[in-house]
Write an enzyme that holds these catalytic residues in place. Structure first.
Site, mmCIF file in Angstrom:
data_model
loop_
_atom_site.group_PDB
_atom_site.id
_atom_site.type_symbol
_atom_site.label_atom_id
_atom_site.label_comp_id
_atom_site.label_asym_id
_atom_site.label_seq_id
_atom_site.Cartn_x
_atom_site.Cartn_y
_atom_site.Cartn_z
ATOM 1 N N LYS A 57 0.843 -1.208 0.000
ATOM 2 C CA LYS A 57 0.000 0.000 0.000
ATOM 3 C C LYS A 57 0.874 1.253 0.000
ATOM 4 O O LYS A 57 0.597 2.224 -0.703
ATOM 5 C CB LYS A 57 -0.952 -0.029 1.207
ATOM 6 C CG LYS A 57 -2.063 -1.046 1.009
ATOM 7 C CD LYS A 57 -2.853 -1.376 2.261
ATOM 8 C CE LYS A 57 -3.793 -2.554 1.943
ATOM 9 N NZ LYS A 57 -4.541 -3.047 3.096
ATOM 10 N N GLN A 94 -4.956 -1.862 9.261
ATOM 11 C CA GLN A 94 -4.776 -3.189 8.650
ATOM 12 C C GLN A 94 -5.374 -4.274 9.553
ATOM 13 O O GLN A 94 -5.033 -4.361 10.736
ATOM 14 C CB GLN A 94 -3.280 -3.444 8.412
ATOM 15 C CG GLN A 94 -2.986 -4.705 7.640
ATOM 16 C CD GLN A 94 -3.514 -4.676 6.201
ATOM 17 O OE1 GLN A 94 -3.362 -3.688 5.495
ATOM 18 N NE2 GLN A 94 -4.157 -5.749 5.784
ATOM 19 N N ASP A 136 -11.531 2.196 3.325
ATOM 20 C CA ASP A 136 -11.811 0.762 3.183
ATOM 21 C C ASP A 136 -13.318 0.517 3.024
ATOM 22 O O ASP A 136 -13.729 -0.581 2.661
ATOM 23 C CB ASP A 136 -11.340 0.007 4.439
ATOM 24 C CG ASP A 136 -9.994 -0.685 4.241
ATOM 25 O OD1 ASP A 136 -9.641 -0.942 3.082
ATOM 26 O OD2 ASP A 136 -9.323 -0.956 5.254
#
Ligand code: NDP
Length: 284
Positions: free
Chosen positions: A53, A97, A120
């Site tokens: 990322k 994460q 997200d």
């Protein structure tokens, strides 16, 4: 022989578009999108994802900040960090994460992220928006899959779509996005009866179970489009999907490989979502 859906090519084209827009926005506003990635503990798979990322952020020209917290981080510390990032004007997207260490409340962490920075799209407000079809961000993996289907001009409207797996991050939103595109959608899970027969109906079969080579040729209709979300590590250290690629590929019309299929799309969509967040927050 199936056409191999090349996630690397499609994701490169998405990132290219994002990079060009980022450059022109920087020229007009003097600002660039910023993504904060939080990682707690030292799970090796999470470390790989976070590194990828960061690399993608650099490639498209975003500001990227990583917050690596120790395994024993408390809920309060994590919550305080998110609050600080919620208020930080340089940061447009916040990602924590997953999975988090067991002592942390994942749901509370997700809900702490400001809705407009939830790139997200896991926050319940964003999930609700997806449900009613009025959304700013789409969850990265399902959205990346839709982008691939679009890139290869694969029709969805009126097609039998079977989604194998009902997780909040893949299966459920995937089903919803296919439904928005007028697919006739069935969601399967561990209690589904006659799984083989249900899968055999699929024109588009999306597999997200987390079990190596779970889908075999006898579960797949001739000419089906097969999307393999699974990322599993074999004993020899190599990655494999949830679909037995060697068996299924000759029957499918299109199929995604693992690696090089869905995985790269997830990160490309994250870049797209961060750019969208930047534009919304800057009223562009
Ligand atoms: P989860 O473990 O959260 O969900 C798995 C789903 O599969 C569950 O709904 C479960 O059913 C179902 N399932 C498990 N066993 C069976 C079975 N025998 N028959 C039918 N259904 C079954 O996984 P995720 O959705 O988070 O991830 C799935 C896979 O995708 C993993 O390999 C993960 O690593 C990968 N992944 C890849 C991404 C990418 O970018 N390519 C991104 C995210 C995930 P039930 O609900 O009944 O338990």
């Amino acid at each position: 022989m199936a056409t191999i859906i090349d996630g690397k090519t499609v994701s490169a084209s998405v990132k290219q578009r994002v990079a060009e827009e980022c450059k022109s926005l920087y020229e007009t506003t003097g600002k660039r999108p910023g993504l904060a990635v939080i990682i707690v503990g030292d799970d090796p798979a999470s470390r790989v994802y976070v590194n990828n990322k960061k690399k993608a952020c650099e490639l498209v020209g975003f500001l990227s900040r990583e917050y690596a917290l120790p395994e024993n981080t408390t809920q309060e510390t994590l919550s305080d960090l998110i609050e600080q990032l919620n208020q930080d004007d340089e940061i447009n997207g916040i990602l924590c994460q997953l999975p988090l260490p067991k002592h942390l409340d994942e749901k509370a962490v997700i809900e702490k992220i400001a809705v407009e920075k939830d790139v997200d799209a896991f926050h319940c407000a964003n999930v609700g928006k997806i449900m009613i079809g009025d959304f700013d961000f789409l969850p990265c993996t399902p959205s990346g899959i839709m982008e691939m289907l679009d890139y290869y001009n694969i029709p969805i409207s009126g097609k039998e779509c079977v989604v194998l797996g009902r997780s909040n991050i893949v299966g459920k939103p995937m089903a919803m996005l296919l439904l928005h595109k007028n697919g006739t959608v069935t969601i399967c899970h561990s209690r589904t009866q006659n799984l083989k027969e249900v899968c055999q109906r699929a024109d588009i079969l999306v597999v997200a179970v987390g079990k190596p080579c779970f889908v075999t040729a006898d579960m797949v209709k001739d000419g089906a489009v097969v999307i393999d979300v699974g990322i599993n590590r074999k004993a020899d250290g190599k990655l494999c999907g949830d679909v037995d690629f060697a068996q299924v590929e000759p029957k499918a019309s299109y199929i995604t490989p693992v690696p090089g299929g869905v995985g790269p799309m997830t990160i490309a969509t994250l870049m797209k979502n961060t750019l969208t967040a930047f534009k919304i927050q800057n009223h562009i």
